[in-house]
Design a protein around this motif. Structure first.
Motif, PDB file in Angstrom:
ATOM      1  N   LEU A   1       0.812  -1.218   0.000  1.00  0.00           N
ATOM      2  CA  LEU A   1       0.000   0.000   0.000  1.00  0.00           C
ATOM      3  C   LEU A   1       0.844   1.266   0.000  1.00  0.00           C
ATOM      4  O   LEU A   1       0.421   2.294  -0.515  1.00  0.00           O
ATOM      5  CB  LEU A   1      -0.928   0.010   1.220  1.00  0.00           C
ATOM      6  CG  LEU A   1      -1.918  -1.149   1.323  1.00  0.00           C
ATOM      7  CD1 LEU A   1      -2.747  -1.005   2.592  1.00  0.00           C
ATOM      8  CD2 LEU A   1      -2.819  -1.217   0.097  1.00  0.00           C
ATOM      9  N   SER A   2       2.031   1.195   0.603  1.00  0.00           N
ATOM     10  CA  SER A   2       2.910   2.357   0.651  1.00  0.00           C
ATOM     11  C   SER A   2       4.280   1.915   1.126  1.00  0.00           C
ATOM     12  O   SER A   2       4.425   0.862   1.755  1.00  0.00           O
ATOM     13  CB  SER A   2       2.356   3.435   1.592  1.00  0.00           C
ATOM     14  OG  SER A   2       2.343   2.965   2.922  1.00  0.00           O
ATOM     15  N   LYS A   3       5.287   2.738   0.833  1.00  0.00           N
ATOM     16  CA  LYS A   3       6.644   2.416   1.264  1.00  0.00           C
ATOM     17  C   LYS A   3       6.765   2.513   2.776  1.00  0.00           C
ATOM     18  O   LYS A   3       7.438   1.693   3.411  1.00  0.00           O
ATOM     19  CB  LYS A   3       7.644   3.370   0.604  1.00  0.00           C
ATOM     20  CG  LYS A   3       9.092   3.061   0.942  1.00  0.00           C
ATOM     21  CD  LYS A   3      10.047   4.008   0.230  1.00  0.00           C
ATOM     22  CE  LYS A   3      11.499   3.701   0.604  1.00  0.00           C
ATOM     23  NZ  LYS A   3      12.453   4.627  -0.081  1.00  0.00           N
ATOM     24  N   GLU A   4       6.133   3.528   3.365  1.00  0.00           N
ATOM     25  CA  GLU A   4       6.115   3.664   4.816  1.00  0.00           C
ATOM     26  C   GLU A   4       4.670   3.501   5.278  1.00  0.00           C
ATOM     27  O   GLU A   4       3.984   2.600   4.814  1.00  0.00           O
ATOM     28  CB  GLU A   4       6.757   4.989   5.224  1.00  0.00           C
ATOM     29  CG  GLU A   4       8.246   5.026   4.864  1.00  0.00           C
ATOM     30  CD  GLU A   4       8.974   6.236   5.389  1.00  0.00           C
ATOM     31  OE1 GLU A   4       8.320   7.152   5.932  1.00  0.00           O
ATOM     32  OE2 GLU A   4      10.206   6.278   5.283  1.00  0.00           O
ATOM     33  N   TYR A   5       4.195   4.343   6.213  1.00  0.00           N
ATOM     34  CA  TYR A   5       2.824   4.186   6.666  1.00  0.00           C
ATOM     35  C   TYR A   5       1.851   4.786   5.653  1.00  0.00           C
ATOM     36  O   TYR A   5       2.029   5.934   5.235  1.00  0.00           O
ATOM     37  CB  TYR A   5       2.604   4.880   8.012  1.00  0.00           C
ATOM     38  CG  TYR A   5       3.255   4.189   9.179  1.00  0.00           C
ATOM     39  CD1 TYR A   5       3.030   2.843   9.428  1.00  0.00           C
ATOM     40  CD2 TYR A   5       4.094   4.884  10.046  1.00  0.00           C
ATOM     41  CE1 TYR A   5       3.626   2.208  10.510  1.00  0.00           C
ATOM     42  CE2 TYR A   5       4.683   4.262  11.132  1.00  0.00           C
ATOM     43  CZ  TYR A   5       4.442   2.910  11.353  1.00  0.00           C
ATOM     44  OH  TYR A   5       5.032   2.289  12.413  1.00  0.00           O
ATOM     45  N   PRO A   6       0.823   4.050   5.247  1.00  0.00           N
ATOM     46  CA  PRO A   6      -0.194   4.632   4.384  1.00  0.00           C
ATOM     47  C   PRO A   6      -1.071   5.592   5.180  1.00  0.00           C
ATOM     48  O   PRO A   6      -1.180   5.491   6.410  1.00  0.00           O
ATOM     49  CB  PRO A   6      -1.002   3.416   3.918  1.00  0.00           C
ATOM     50  CG  PRO A   6      -0.809   2.401   4.989  1.00  0.00           C
ATOM     51  CD  PRO A   6       0.554   2.645   5.572  1.00  0.00           C
ATOM     52  N   SER A   7      -1.685   6.510   4.489  1.00  0.00           N
ATOM     53  CA  SER A   7      -2.632   7.406   5.145  1.00  0.00           C
ATOM     54  C   SER A   7      -3.880   6.622   5.543  1.00  0.00           C
ATOM     55  O   SER A   7      -4.137   5.518   5.048  1.00  0.00           O
ATOM     56  CB  SER A   7      -3.028   8.544   4.198  1.00  0.00           C
ATOM     57  OG  SER A   7      -3.751   8.021   3.094  1.00  0.00           O
ATOM     58  N   PHE A   8      -4.664   7.191   6.430  1.00  0.00           N
ATOM     59  CA  PHE A   8      -5.921   6.562   6.834  1.00  0.00           C
ATOM     60  C   PHE A   8      -6.830   6.381   5.620  1.00  0.00           C
ATOM     61  O   PHE A   8      -7.515   5.361   5.482  1.00  0.00           O
ATOM     62  CB  PHE A   8      -6.594   7.424   7.906  1.00  0.00           C
ATOM     63  CG  PHE A   8      -7.774   6.771   8.575  1.00  0.00           C
ATOM     64  CD1 PHE A   8      -7.647   5.522   9.161  1.00  0.00           C
ATOM     65  CD2 PHE A   8      -8.995   7.413   8.633  1.00  0.00           C
ATOM     66  CE1 PHE A   8      -8.731   4.917   9.801  1.00  0.00           C
ATOM     67  CE2 PHE A   8     -10.083   6.819   9.273  1.00  0.00           C
ATOM     68  CZ  PHE A   8      -9.951   5.566   9.856  1.00  0.00           C
ATOM     69  N   GLU A   9      -6.802   7.343   4.726  1.00  0.00           N
ATOM     70  CA  GLU A   9      -7.597   7.264   3.493  1.00  0.00           C
ATOM     71  C   GLU A   9      -7.205   6.032   2.673  1.00  0.00           C
ATOM     72  O   GLU A   9      -8.055   5.280   2.202  1.00  0.00           O
ATOM     73  CB  GLU A   9      -7.383   8.527   2.660  1.00  0.00           C
ATOM     74  CG  GLU A   9      -7.983   8.455   1.259  1.00  0.00           C
ATOM     75  CD  GLU A   9      -7.516   9.605   0.388  1.00  0.00           C
ATOM     76  OE1 GLU A   9      -7.002  10.586   0.934  1.00  0.00           O
ATOM     77  OE2 GLU A   9      -7.677   9.511  -0.832  1.00  0.00           O
ATOM     78  N   THR A  10      -5.889   5.836   2.515  1.00  0.00           N
ATOM     79  CA  THR A  10      -5.405   4.699   1.725  1.00  0.00           C
ATOM     80  C   THR A  10      -5.785   3.386   2.388  1.00  0.00           C
ATOM     81  O   THR A  10      -6.176   2.418   1.713  1.00  0.00           O
ATOM     82  CB  THR A  10      -3.874   4.789   1.558  1.00  0.00           C
ATOM     83  OG1 THR A  10      -3.556   5.994   0.868  1.00  0.00           O
ATOM     84  CG2 THR A  10      -3.333   3.604   0.784  1.00  0.00           C
TER      85      THR A  10
END
Length: 328
Positions: free
Chosen positions: A104-113
């Motif tokens: 989903l993302s390289k680091e933390y994804p946003s809450f939206e993602t």
């Protein structure tokens, strides 16, 4: 780390999921179709949050390396719809399974993602996974009808030992209804530890200082994390076990006073191990420290020093570095 955007910017599916979950006070998915699975419902308390699982999660997201590898070690990749935030390459034995899961993302994804992935379960390795200021607090997930679990190294009920790792693996397996897989994994991990114990029988413990990072002060392993137990099991004694948390800052003068025989460097991020060694070797406060005078260093990747399935192999690796004569 990523923050969140206003609700108006959420995707349609994310808004639908958020709205659907807003009526519940606890994330229990009682509205899901079909009867509860065998052995369910399961209610668990984790780091102050109580969650009820009517059935095993089917759309899980894991964040942080050690959480991801716990799930993959239990063969749960088919129940995962996303993952994120690795510190190192995934363990080779889990690479194929990992490749089947969307990053989903390289680091933390946003809450939206995260919401857009429509998860029914989010498993985090560090407290930063569920950062309130980033909009990813556990209450926000509960409100959205999503169960969460935080690695229990973040909130141990007592000393953090291999028994704590066993508990974490068994808890995740219980959530997914696969307790027999947990026992297989626990047996495997303890097999490695038993072999190391045999090699180190009667060994004199070596005084160890962990250098994670820092130039004004030293960020080191305290007594409340698995790193402390890892050092002990590897035939060492953590000189800062009296730091009452998993990690903490100490002065370089304190390091010098305690005179470590070995410095264990945690390897991660943008600062190479060789740069850390050069910094320590040149530090004036450390010039008379035995480990510095004798240039006795050991190295462990950070991902092996947090509570997860890598710890027994890390115990063996560290033992080989500080007691090489026992492994010839």
């Amino acid at each position: 780390m990523r923050g969140t955007r206003p609700l108006s910017s959420l995707s349609a599916v994310a808004v639908a999921l958020l709205v659907a979950g807003c009526g519940g006070q606890a994330a229990d998915h009682t509205a899901a179709s079909g009867p509860a699975a065998q052995g369910f419902p399961v209610t668990l308390s984790n780091c102050g949050v109580q969650s009820t699982y009517q059935r095993p999660p089917q759309r899980a997201v894991s964040l942080n390396q050690h959480a991801t590898e716990v799930m993959l070690s239990l063969g749960l990749e088919r129940s995962m719809v996303g993952t994120g935030y690795l510190d190192d390459k995934i363990l080779p034995e889990y690479q194929a399974a990992f490749d089947s899961v969307k990053v989903l993302s390289k680091e933390y994804p946003s809450f939206e993602t995260l919401l857009a992935a429509e998860p029914d379960f989010v498993y985090g390795g560090f407290t930063s996974t569920f950062a309130e200021k980033e909009g990813r607090g556990r209450p926000a997930f509960t409100k959205a009808g999503i169960n969460t679990h935080l690695n229990i190294e973040a909130c141990p009920g007592g000393p953090v030992t291999m028994a704590t790792i066993d508990e974490e693996i068994r808890t995740v397996a219980k959530i997914f209804g696969v307790p027999e897989r947990a026992e297989q994994q626990v047996d495997k991990l303890h097999g490695t530890l038993d072999q190391v114990d045999g090699k180190l029988a009667g060994v004199a413990p070596v005084k160890v200082f962990v250098y994670d990072s820092g130039d004004k002060t030293a960020f080191t392993a305290g007594g409340k994390g698995i790193g402390n137990e890892l050092i002990r099991r590897a035939g060492g004694v953590n000189l800062f076990a009296d730091v009452d948390k998993p990690f903490g800052d100490v002065s370089f003068e304190q390091v010098a006073e305690r005179a470590p025989e070995v410095v264990v460097i945690y390897d991660y991020g943008d600062q190479p191990v060789e740069d850390k060694k050069k910094f320590l070797l040149a530090h004036p406060a450390l010039k008379d420290v035995p480990a510095i005078k004798n240039q006795r260093f050991a190295v462990l990747p950070l991902s092996s020093t947090v509570l997860g399935v890598r710890v027994p192999a890390a115990v063996e690796s560290l033992a080989r570095q500080i007691h090489p004569d026992r492994f010839r």
